[in-house]
Design a protein around this motif. Structure first.
Motif, PDB file in Angstrom:
ATOM      1  N   LEU A   1     -10.230  -0.370  14.990  1.00  0.00           N
ATOM      2  CA  LEU A   1      -9.998   0.580  13.902  1.00  0.00           C
ATOM      3  C   LEU A   1      -8.517   0.865  13.724  1.00  0.00           C
ATOM      4  N   LEU A   2      -7.796   0.989  14.833  1.00  0.00           N
ATOM      5  CA  LEU A   2      -6.362   1.283  14.756  1.00  0.00           C
ATOM      6  C   LEU A   2      -5.566   0.110  14.189  1.00  0.00           C
ATOM      7  N   ILE A   3      -6.002  -1.123  14.467  1.00  0.00           N
ATOM      8  CA  ILE A   3      -5.315  -2.283  13.886  1.00  0.00           C
ATOM      9  C   ILE A   3      -5.385  -2.215  12.361  1.00  0.00           C
ATOM     10  N   GLY A   4      -6.537  -1.788  11.846  1.00  0.00           N
ATOM     11  CA  GLY A   4      -6.672  -1.653  10.395  1.00  0.00           C
ATOM     12  C   GLY A   4      -5.782  -0.577   9.809  1.00  0.00           C
ATOM     13  N   CYS A   5      -5.295   0.328  10.659  1.00  0.00           N
ATOM     14  CA  CYS A   5      -4.432   1.416  10.181  1.00  0.00           C
ATOM     15  C   CYS A   5      -2.972   1.244  10.591  1.00  0.00           C
ATOM     16  N   LEU A   6      -2.632   0.110  11.181  1.00  0.00           N
ATOM     17  CA  LEU A   6      -1.282  -0.105  11.698  1.00  0.00           C
ATOM     18  C   LEU A   6      -0.228  -0.015  10.589  1.00  0.00           C
ATOM     19  N   PRO A   7       0.878   0.635  10.880  1.00  0.00           N
ATOM     20  CA  PRO A   7       2.001   0.606   9.932  1.00  0.00           C
ATOM     21  C   PRO A   7       2.646  -0.781   9.940  1.00  0.00           C
ATOM     22  N   THR A   8       3.335  -1.107   8.896  1.00  0.00           N
ATOM     23  CA  THR A   8       3.949  -2.424   8.775  1.00  0.00           C
ATOM     24  C   THR A   8       5.315  -2.454   9.444  1.00  0.00           C
TER      25      THR A   8
ATOM     26  N   ILE B   1     -14.346 -11.291   1.117  1.00  0.00           N
ATOM     27  CA  ILE B   1     -13.032 -10.739   0.781  1.00  0.00           C
ATOM     28  C   ILE B   1     -12.144 -11.812   0.160  1.00  0.00           C
ATOM     29  N   GLY B   2     -12.208 -13.024   0.719  1.00  0.00           N
ATOM     30  CA  GLY B   2     -11.410 -14.112   0.166  1.00  0.00           C
ATOM     31  C   GLY B   2     -11.807 -14.481  -1.245  1.00  0.00           C
ATOM     32  N   ALA B   3     -13.100 -14.323  -1.559  1.00  0.00           N
ATOM     33  CA  ALA B   3     -13.573 -14.656  -2.902  1.00  0.00           C
ATOM     34  C   ALA B   3     -13.218 -13.585  -3.930  1.00  0.00           C
ATOM     35  N   VAL B   4     -13.085 -12.336  -3.476  1.00  0.00           N
ATOM     36  CA  VAL B   4     -12.862 -11.226  -4.402  1.00  0.00           C
ATOM     37  C   VAL B   4     -11.382 -10.937  -4.611  1.00  0.00           C
ATOM     38  N   LEU B   5     -10.602 -11.021  -3.528  1.00  0.00           N
ATOM     39  CA  LEU B   5      -9.198 -10.615  -3.599  1.00  0.00           C
ATOM     40  C   LEU B   5      -8.281 -11.816  -3.790  1.00  0.00           C
ATOM     41  N   THR B   6      -7.162 -11.568  -4.406  1.00  0.00           N
ATOM     42  CA  THR B   6      -6.134 -12.601  -4.549  1.00  0.00           C
ATOM     43  C   THR B   6      -5.343 -12.710  -3.248  1.00  0.00           C
ATOM     44  N   ASP B   7      -4.542 -13.758  -3.131  1.00  0.00           N
ATOM     45  CA  ASP B   7      -3.741 -13.953  -1.923  1.00  0.00           C
ATOM     46  C   ASP B   7      -2.760 -12.797  -1.707  1.00  0.00           C
ATOM     47  N   SER B   8      -2.188 -12.295  -2.792  1.00  0.00           N
ATOM     48  CA  SER B   8      -1.226 -11.195  -2.651  1.00  0.00           C
ATOM     49  C   SER B   8      -1.913  -9.929  -2.157  1.00  0.00           C
ATOM     50  N   HIS B   9      -3.126  -9.678  -2.660  1.00  0.00           N
ATOM     51  CA  HIS B   9      -3.872  -8.505  -2.207  1.00  0.00           C
ATOM     52  C   HIS B   9      -4.303  -8.650  -0.751  1.00  0.00           C
TER      53      HIS B   9
ATOM     54  N   LEU C   1      -2.670 -10.213   1.586  1.00  0.00           N
ATOM     55  CA  LEU C   1      -1.504 -10.022   2.432  1.00  0.00           C
ATOM     56  C   LEU C   1      -1.049  -8.563   2.474  1.00  0.00           C
ATOM     57  N   THR C   2      -1.251  -7.830   1.396  1.00  0.00           N
ATOM     58  CA  THR C   2      -0.767  -6.455   1.356  1.00  0.00           C
ATOM     59  C   THR C   2      -1.742  -5.478   2.018  1.00  0.00           C
ATOM     60  N   TRP C   3      -3.032  -5.564   1.662  1.00  0.00           N
ATOM     61  CA  TRP C   3      -3.978  -4.601   2.243  1.00  0.00           C
ATOM     62  C   TRP C   3      -5.357  -5.186   2.557  1.00  0.00           C
ATOM     63  N   GLY C   4      -5.690  -6.318   1.978  1.00  0.00           N
ATOM     64  CA  GLY C   4      -7.041  -6.860   2.160  1.00  0.00           C
ATOM     65  C   GLY C   4      -7.375  -7.231   3.596  1.00  0.00           C
ATOM     66  N   TRP C   5      -6.352  -7.658   4.360  1.00  0.00           N
ATOM     67  CA  TRP C   5      -6.591  -8.058   5.746  1.00  0.00           C
ATOM     68  C   TRP C   5      -7.058  -6.885   6.611  1.00  0.00           C
ATOM     69  N   ARG C   6      -6.784  -5.660   6.161  1.00  0.00           N
ATOM     70  CA  ARG C   6      -7.180  -4.491   6.943  1.00  0.00           C
ATOM     71  C   ARG C   6      -8.685  -4.210   6.875  1.00  0.00           C
ATOM     72  N   VAL C   7      -9.332  -4.656   5.813  1.00  0.00           N
ATOM     73  CA  VAL C   7     -10.741  -4.306   5.578  1.00  0.00           C
ATOM     74  C   VAL C   7     -11.653  -4.729   6.730  1.00  0.00           C
ATOM     75  N   PRO C   8     -11.598  -5.989   7.219  1.00  0.00           N
ATOM     76  CA  PRO C   8     -12.491  -6.367   8.329  1.00  0.00           C
ATOM     77  C   PRO C   8     -12.283  -5.520   9.584  1.00  0.00           C
ATOM     78  N   PHE C   9     -11.033  -5.151   9.862  1.00  0.00           N
ATOM     79  CA  PHE C   9     -10.766  -4.335  11.051  1.00  0.00           C
ATOM     80  C   PHE C   9     -11.332  -2.927  10.892  1.00  0.00           C
ATOM     81  N   LEU C  10     -11.199  -2.361   9.703  1.00  0.00           N
ATOM     82  CA  LEU C  10     -11.743  -1.031   9.461  1.00  0.00           C
ATOM     83  C   LEU C  10     -13.269  -1.036   9.550  1.00  0.00           C
ATOM     84  N   LEU C  11     -13.882  -2.068   8.969  1.00  0.00           N
ATOM     85  CA  LEU C  11     -15.340  -2.180   9.051  1.00  0.00           C
ATOM     86  C   LEU C  11     -15.794  -2.397  10.490  1.00  0.00           C
TER      87      LEU C  11
END
Length: 260
Positions: A26-33, A101-109, A111-121
């Motif tokens: 859960l914390l990885i999904g909330c990590l600051p950049t 997630i890969g099918a719904v989000l663009t590559d830019s999304h 890289l910016t925030w989409g990668w956090r979703v699996p960790f939060l879930l």
């Protein structure tokens, strides 16, 4: 964790392992950049990943011990095989979420925030699992040992290393085999096929999902067969089949690479 599981109880270590997995995830999904906190970002990520590694080191063995001590010896292998199928089901869920997630989000999304979703879930599911494990009862084997005051009088790890060296060595070899059977084809292969052979993420995730389903079925079939024919015989057969399938796969990949 296995050491303290023999001293303090299977349930306590079972709770600790899921906590060490759920909270860091859960914390990885909330990590600051890095742009926000600098070098602290990768250091925090490394620390959380180390905690996850310690958790998985106690999670699977603890689960197998917990199940083995609660079922009839006649169905012990099937129970452990079913449990292993449940563990790989988590990998399947991860693969499906990544594909979605890969099918719904663009590559830019991504890289910016989409990668956090699996960790939060994953962290949220882990917290739910923590609550459910509070309802578990201690295994009858440990409860009986505790009632008879027959728990180890010295450090369990010391006793194991001194009196059961052969078993420790065999368990290490079997763990290496488990790594070859699960970590390499199911966890590492997706990245290899995408970056090394140009296979699209969607195609690879679909193939990986099918491989995970076959792994789950194999866990249950092998467990049932081990109860009937003996774990040693089934292990030898499965190991040979694993080696043959690996050879055929890598041979096919090498042949295809010649045309790229």
């Amino acid at each position: 964790m296995a050491h303290f599981g023999d001293l303090l109880g299977r349930k306590r270590m079972f709770m600790l392992s899921i906590a060490l997995m759920a909270i860091p995830t859960l914390l990885i999904g909330c990590l600051p950049t890095y742009a926000t906190v600098g070098i602290a970002a990768p250091l925090l990520l490394l620390l959380l990943r180390m905690m996850q590694g310690a958790a998985i080191g106690g999670e699977a063995p603890g689960a197998w011990v917990f199940v083995s001590e609660r079922v009839s010896p006649r169905h012990r292998s099937l129970a452990c095989g079913t449990l292993s199928a449940g563990l790989t089901a988590g990998i399947l869920l991860d693969s499906l979420i990544a594909a979605g997630i890969g099918a719904v989000l663009t590559d830019s999304h991504l890289l910016t925030w989409g990668w956090r979703v699996p960790f939060l879930l994953g962290g949220a599911f882990g917290l739910i699992a923590m609550h459910l494990r509070r309802l578990l009862q201690e295994t009858p084997v440990f409860a009986e040992l505790q009632a008879r005051k027959a728990l180890a009088s010295e450090l369990p790890i010391k006793t194991v290393l001194r009196d059961h060296r052969g078993g420790v060595l065999l368990s290490m070899l079997l763990t290496w085999l488990l790594t070859a059977a699960v970590v390499v084809p199911l966890l590492m292969m997706p990245t290899l096929l995408q970056k090394g052979f140009g296979i699209s993420m969607q195609s690879e995730l679909l193939a990986n999902s099918l491989a995970i389903v076959c792994t789950m079925l194999g866990n249950i079939v092998a467990g049932s067969a081990a109860d009937r024919f003996g774990a040693g015989r089934v292990l030898v057969i499965w190991s040979v089949l694993l080696g043959v399938s690996f050879w055929l796969f890598y041979f096919g990949v090498r042949q295809d690479a010649r045309w790229l």
